[in-house]
Design a protein around this motif. Structure first.
Motif, short mmCIF file in Angstrom:
data_model
loop_
_atom_site.label_atom_id
_atom_site.label_comp_id
_atom_site.label_asym_id
_atom_site.label_seq_id
_atom_site.Cartn_x
_atom_site.Cartn_y
_atom_site.Cartn_z
N ALA A 80 14.91 44.86 3.60
CA ALA A 80 14.36 45.48 4.81
C ALA A 80 15.17 45.08 6.03
O ALA A 80 15.41 45.91 6.94
N ILE B 180 8.57 42.59 9.93
CA ILE B 180 8.98 43.79 9.18
C ILE B 180 7.80 44.75 9.08
O ILE B 180 6.71 44.36 8.63
N HIS C 230 14.70 51.13 3.29
CA HIS C 230 13.29 51.40 2.99
C HIS C 230 13.00 50.87 1.59
O HIS C 230 13.51 51.39 0.60
N GLN D 163 12.18 41.08 2.08
CA GLN D 163 12.69 40.79 3.41
C GLN D 163 14.20 41.03 3.50
O GLN D 163 14.69 41.58 4.49
N THR E 228 15.89 47.20 11.74
CA THR E 228 15.12 46.71 10.61
C THR E 228 14.53 47.90 9.85
O THR E 228 14.06 48.86 10.45
N GLY E 229 14.58 47.82 8.53
CA GLY E 229 13.98 48.86 7.70
C GLY E 229 12.47 48.68 7.63
O GLY E 229 11.85 48.15 8.55
N LYS E 230 11.89 49.08 6.52
CA LYS E 230 10.45 48.92 6.37
C LYS E 230 10.10 48.75 4.90
O LYS E 230 10.90 49.03 4.00
N ILE E 231 8.87 48.30 4.69
CA ILE E 231 8.34 48.09 3.35
C ILE E 231 7.16 49.03 3.14
O ILE E 231 6.32 49.19 4.03
#
Length: 260
Positions: free
Chosen positions: A77, A109, A82, A74, A3-6
């Motif tokens: 991510a 997330i 990113h 969502q 999972t990426g990130k916010i």
């Protein structure tokens, strides 16, 4: 897939020189930039590798639905990217960050928050006043004129606090706002309006509460603008009227028409 990130990034009032170093670093590493209408569009130059998606939200204008913005964050991510959600001003102040944080946390997330300068502070800096000048008040109240149910705050109760009032999104209700405030404040209470605070497109009006609605409207001032009311604003009365221009650092022009 990882999972990426916010990153919820506060873009400040428009002057790119006011961005934090942390904001510049986040933009440089962004894969996706979700750009708010009230952010300086030139900010994308700091995100050279990112795909830019405009997700403007403006009161009274056609806006990108909030639920759609949350789904976009969502979606990207969860692909391991990113995503930098760029918000004008300070993300945690009237920027609907609470809704976005809740949605992202429910989806598991990770979220980083990068603070910035709100237009209320940029307006005070332009006027050269302290919002909490101890000779005039004991605090400052940041308030939006638009409640979620489309009602209005209790202006009389707010006036009775004795704090400097910094009012966001109040221009479309300025007449009712002023009428309510004058039930609790003297007509001579200092007041100001600063439109596009902190940008080269900035315009402002300075006077008293009894003239606020009429004069600001006659001057053609409108959104996005901040209304400031209270004795502390009176500190600007003498020196703002001087003919010498107020020095502002604006390295890169802000295209107000593009952001409007």
């Amino acid at each position: 897939m990882t999972t990426g990130k916010i990153t919820l990034l506060s873009a400040g009032p428009g002057d790119l020189d006011l961005l934090t170093i942390k904001a510049a670093k986040a933009l440089a590493l962004a894969d996706i930039v979700l750009l708010d209408d009230l952010a300086n569009p030139g900010i994308v130059s700091l995100a050279p590798r990112a795909r830019v998606i405009r997700v403007g939200k403006r009161g009274g204008c056609k806006s990108t639905p909030q639920a759609f913005i949350e789904r976009l964050m969502q979606r990207y991510a969860l692909k391991g990217l990113h995503v930098v959600r760029v918000k004008g001003g300070e993300a945690l102040l009237f920027g609907r960050a609470g809704e976005e944080l809740a949605a992202l946390r429910r989806a598991g997330i990770p979220v980083d928050i990068v603070n910035g300068i709100s237009s209320g502070f940029a307006a005070a800096a332009s006027l050269g006043v302290s919002l909490t000048h101890r000779e005039h008040c004991q605090g400052v109240t940041f308030i939006t004129a638009h409640k979620q149910d489309h009602g209005e705050p209790d202006w009389s109760a707010l006036a009775a606090t004795g704090t400097t009032l910094v009012i966001y999104m109040g221009m479309t209700r300025i007449e009712r706002l002023c009428t309510s405030l004058m039930s609790a404040l003297p007509a001579c209470t200092p007041a100001a309006v600063v439109q596009w605070a902190g940008t080269q497109a900035e315009r402002r009006w300075l006077g008293t509460l009894d003239r606020l609605a009429i004069d600001a409207t006659d001057a053609g001032l409108g959104s996005p603008a901040v209304i400031l009311i209270g004795p502390a604003i009176g500190e600007a009365m003498q020196w703002v009227a001087q003919p010498a221009p107020i020095h502002q650092i604006n390295q890169e022009p802000f295209d107000a028409q593009r952001a409007a």
